[in-house]
Design a protein around this motif. Sequence first.
Motif, short mmCIF file in Angstrom:
data_model
loop_
_atom_site.label_atom_id
_atom_site.label_comp_id
_atom_site.label_asym_id
_atom_site.label_seq_id
_atom_site.Cartn_x
_atom_site.Cartn_y
_atom_site.Cartn_z
N ASP A 1 29.80 -106.52 -35.70
CA ASP A 1 30.40 -105.17 -34.82
C ASP A 1 29.30 -104.05 -34.93
OD1 ASP A 1 32.64 -104.05 -33.70
OD2 ASP A 1 33.25 -102.82 -35.62
N ASN A 2 28.18 -104.19 -35.10
CA ASN A 2 27.05 -103.17 -35.01
C ASN A 2 27.02 -102.64 -33.74
OD1 ASN A 2 24.83 -104.16 -33.42
ND2 ASN A 2 25.11 -106.06 -34.75
N GLY A 3 26.34 -101.32 -33.73
CA GLY A 3 26.16 -100.41 -32.52
C GLY A 3 25.80 -100.89 -31.44
N LEU A 4 24.74 -101.79 -31.47
CA LEU A 4 23.98 -102.49 -30.21
C LEU A 4 25.15 -103.33 -29.48
CD1 LEU A 4 21.40 -102.83 -28.29
CD2 LEU A 4 20.85 -104.41 -30.21
N LEU A 5 25.63 -104.33 -30.56
CA LEU A 5 26.65 -105.19 -29.69
C LEU A 5 27.77 -104.59 -29.40
CD1 LEU A 5 26.41 -108.05 -32.59
CD2 LEU A 5 24.98 -107.74 -30.05
N ARG A 6 28.26 -103.54 -29.82
CA ARG A 6 29.49 -102.86 -29.29
C ARG A 6 29.03 -102.14 -27.92
NH1 ARG A 6 30.10 -100.44 -34.32
NH2 ARG A 6 29.35 -98.38 -33.50
N TRP A 7 28.12 -101.68 -27.87
CA TRP A 7 27.29 -101.05 -26.63
C TRP A 7 27.10 -102.22 -25.47
CZ3 TRP A 7 22.47 -101.93 -23.67
CH2 TRP A 7 22.64 -100.76 -22.73
N ILE A 8 26.68 -103.28 -25.99
CA ILE A 8 26.68 -104.39 -24.94
C ILE A 8 28.02 -104.87 -24.52
CG2 ILE A 8 26.03 -106.90 -24.85
CD1 ILE A 8 23.69 -105.26 -24.67
N ARG A 9 28.97 -104.89 -25.17
CA ARG A 9 30.15 -105.09 -24.91
C ARG A 9 30.76 -104.13 -23.64
NH1 ARG A 9 30.35 -107.37 -30.22
NH2 ARG A 9 31.26 -105.48 -31.26
N ARG A 10 30.62 -102.83 -24.18
CA ARG A 10 30.54 -101.90 -23.31
C ARG A 10 30.31 -102.04 -21.92
NH1 ARG A 10 30.43 -98.24 -27.71
NH2 ARG A 10 28.46 -97.64 -26.68
N GLN A 11 29.01 -102.35 -21.80
CA GLN A 11 28.34 -102.57 -20.43
C GLN A 11 28.83 -103.70 -19.78
OE1 GLN A 11 26.72 -99.80 -19.81
NE2 GLN A 11 27.25 -99.07 -21.82
N MET A 12 29.28 -104.60 -20.51
CA MET A 12 29.62 -105.82 -19.64
C MET A 12 30.93 -105.58 -19.02
SD MET A 12 29.22 -109.25 -22.43
CE MET A 12 27.60 -109.78 -22.81
N ASN A 13 31.92 -104.63 -19.42
CA ASN A 13 33.08 -104.21 -18.66
C ASN A 13 32.88 -103.33 -17.68
OD1 ASN A 13 34.65 -105.95 -20.49
ND2 ASN A 13 34.48 -104.15 -22.12
N LYS A 14 31.40 -103.14 -17.23
CA LYS A 14 31.28 -102.11 -16.12
C LYS A 14 30.67 -103.03 -14.90
CE LYS A 14 30.49 -98.20 -19.18
NZ LYS A 14 29.53 -97.35 -19.50
N PRO A 15 30.70 -103.00 -13.61
CA PRO A 15 30.21 -103.79 -12.80
C PRO A 15 28.68 -103.83 -12.68
CG PRO A 15 31.99 -102.52 -11.77
CD PRO A 15 31.82 -102.06 -13.29
N PHE A 16 28.06 -102.83 -13.23
CA PHE A 16 26.61 -102.67 -13.14
C PHE A 16 26.03 -102.47 -14.36
CE2 PHE A 16 27.57 -101.78 -8.46
CZ PHE A 16 26.54 -102.61 -7.98
N GLY A 17 26.75 -102.37 -15.45
CA GLY A 17 26.53 -101.90 -16.71
C GLY A 17 25.27 -102.81 -17.41
N LEU A 18 25.43 -104.11 -17.20
CA LEU A 18 24.18 -105.02 -17.78
C LEU A 18 22.86 -104.69 -16.97
CD1 LEU A 18 25.79 -108.50 -17.97
CD2 LEU A 18 25.30 -106.76 -19.93
N PHE A 19 22.83 -103.75 -15.87
CA PHE A 19 21.54 -103.43 -15.19
C PHE A 19 20.77 -102.42 -15.86
CE2 PHE A 19 23.61 -105.88 -11.80
CZ PHE A 19 22.31 -106.28 -11.20
N TRP A 20 21.40 -101.72 -17.23
CA TRP A 20 20.79 -100.93 -17.96
C TRP A 20 19.36 -101.56 -18.60
CZ3 TRP A 20 20.60 -95.77 -17.93
CH2 TRP A 20 21.87 -95.23 -17.14
N LEU A 21 19.83 -102.99 -18.79
CA LEU A 21 18.84 -103.79 -19.68
C LEU A 21 17.51 -104.00 -18.98
CD1 LEU A 21 21.19 -106.50 -20.97
CD2 LEU A 21 20.28 -104.67 -22.27
N ILE A 22 17.48 -103.54 -17.57
CA ILE A 22 16.14 -103.71 -16.72
C ILE A 22 15.09 -102.59 -17.20
CG2 ILE A 22 17.30 -104.72 -14.69
CD1 ILE A 22 16.96 -102.46 -13.18
N ILE A 23 15.72 -101.61 -17.86
CA ILE A 23 14.92 -100.44 -18.25
C ILE A 23 13.60 -100.80 -18.99
CG2 ILE A 23 14.59 -98.16 -19.42
CD1 ILE A 23 17.39 -97.67 -18.35
N PRO A 24 13.67 -101.66 -20.19
CA PRO A 24 12.49 -101.96 -20.60
C PRO A 24 11.64 -102.83 -20.22
CG PRO A 24 14.40 -102.22 -22.16
CD PRO A 24 14.89 -101.74 -21.09
N LEU A 25 12.33 -103.65 -19.18
CA LEU A 25 11.37 -104.66 -18.10
C LEU A 25 10.59 -103.59 -17.44
CD1 LEU A 25 14.18 -107.11 -17.49
CD2 LEU A 25 12.60 -107.27 -19.28
#
Length: 385
Positions: free
Chosen positions: A163-187
């Motif tokens: 239940d740490n902050g990073l995993l809570r943030w990932i769970r929130r992004q999964m619930n948004k249509p384009f939320g997981l696309f934030w992960l392309i920023i480091p790439l």
Amino acid sequence: MRRYDMDWLRVLVFGLLILYHVGMFFVPWGWHIKNNDIYGWLRYPMLFLNQWRLPILFVISGMGTYYALNKRSGKQFALERFVRLYIPLAVGMLLIVPPQVYFERLANGQFQGGYLDFWPSRAFIGIYAEGNFSWHHLWFLPYLFLFSLILIPAFLKLRNNPDNGLLRWIRRQMNKPFGLFWLIIPLYLAEAFLEPFFPVTHALVGDWFTLVFYVFLFFYGFLLMASRNNFWEIAAQRRRLFLKCGIVGFTVWLATILTFEDSTVRHFTEAFLKVFNLWSWILAIFGYGARYLNKPSKLLAYCNEAVYPFYILHQTVTISIGYYLMDLNWGFVPKFLVLTLGTFGISWILYEFGIRRWRAIRPLFGLKVRPKKYDQVGVLTKEAS
């Protein structure tokens, strides 16, 4: 719960890797040996595969790491990675890769004589490309081994604190249509600011762009599983959206590199389109896999075990066959078929009769040692079951 779709995707992507290396024999890009006729049109399907074929393997490896680490301590996991990655790498560098270098030297007129004149007396002199010692296509293994070891502390912290902050943030992004696309920023940052200064070498030392780019993808695979939000169901629901993003991303990226001359603006634009495209295809493939491939089968069980030895063996088989085809006056189709069928066929023979059935050989190619009461086709006898 075992994800059969993840197993299928691993098998299918490694199968595409074999086809990709067959294609390298025919395209204008540099490779170990080349056909006497080069086919420029083939670069376009190769470019499409090249965008996501290796990234998705690192993501899948990160997902597998989550499941493997759930059943082990950090020390047990490190030992398992040594057995599964380092030992096959060492065997590959000593026995599997040298024939590739031998045929390349013959093709380029850099060596004359039989294979026993080359191995072992010449095979381990100097580091490739100036010398002959190399891991060639097995570069995936030392990178994965390194990533697995250095990320153990982070993985254990995520596992023990769901239940740490990073995993809570990932769970929130999964619930948004384009939320997981934030992960392309480091790439994107790696692609835009590291790649121009650190071209891909697969030499591990000094290969900073490759290290940074793929360690993020490996980490993402672990994160998606550690979030304990139903990633697979979400990916299946949004698979068509991700597919549309992939089609648009690849189309615009290809148009960009074909239309505009190299410049700073093109570089930063191309970098964004590249990571957007590859991440879209990865998510789309996971979505369609979750929808259609999450089913067990005897074929999957066989292929899932065979895929690692196939990966280790295949490029040596391809180059060995290609050396005897390269100067023949055949067209693309017969050469492609001979190379493809020959690579799969000979790799299967070596796997089935030279690796799979032998307890002493199996660990050398990353396979677990079976109980002695397995019969010759790999099924437990009634007494053992």
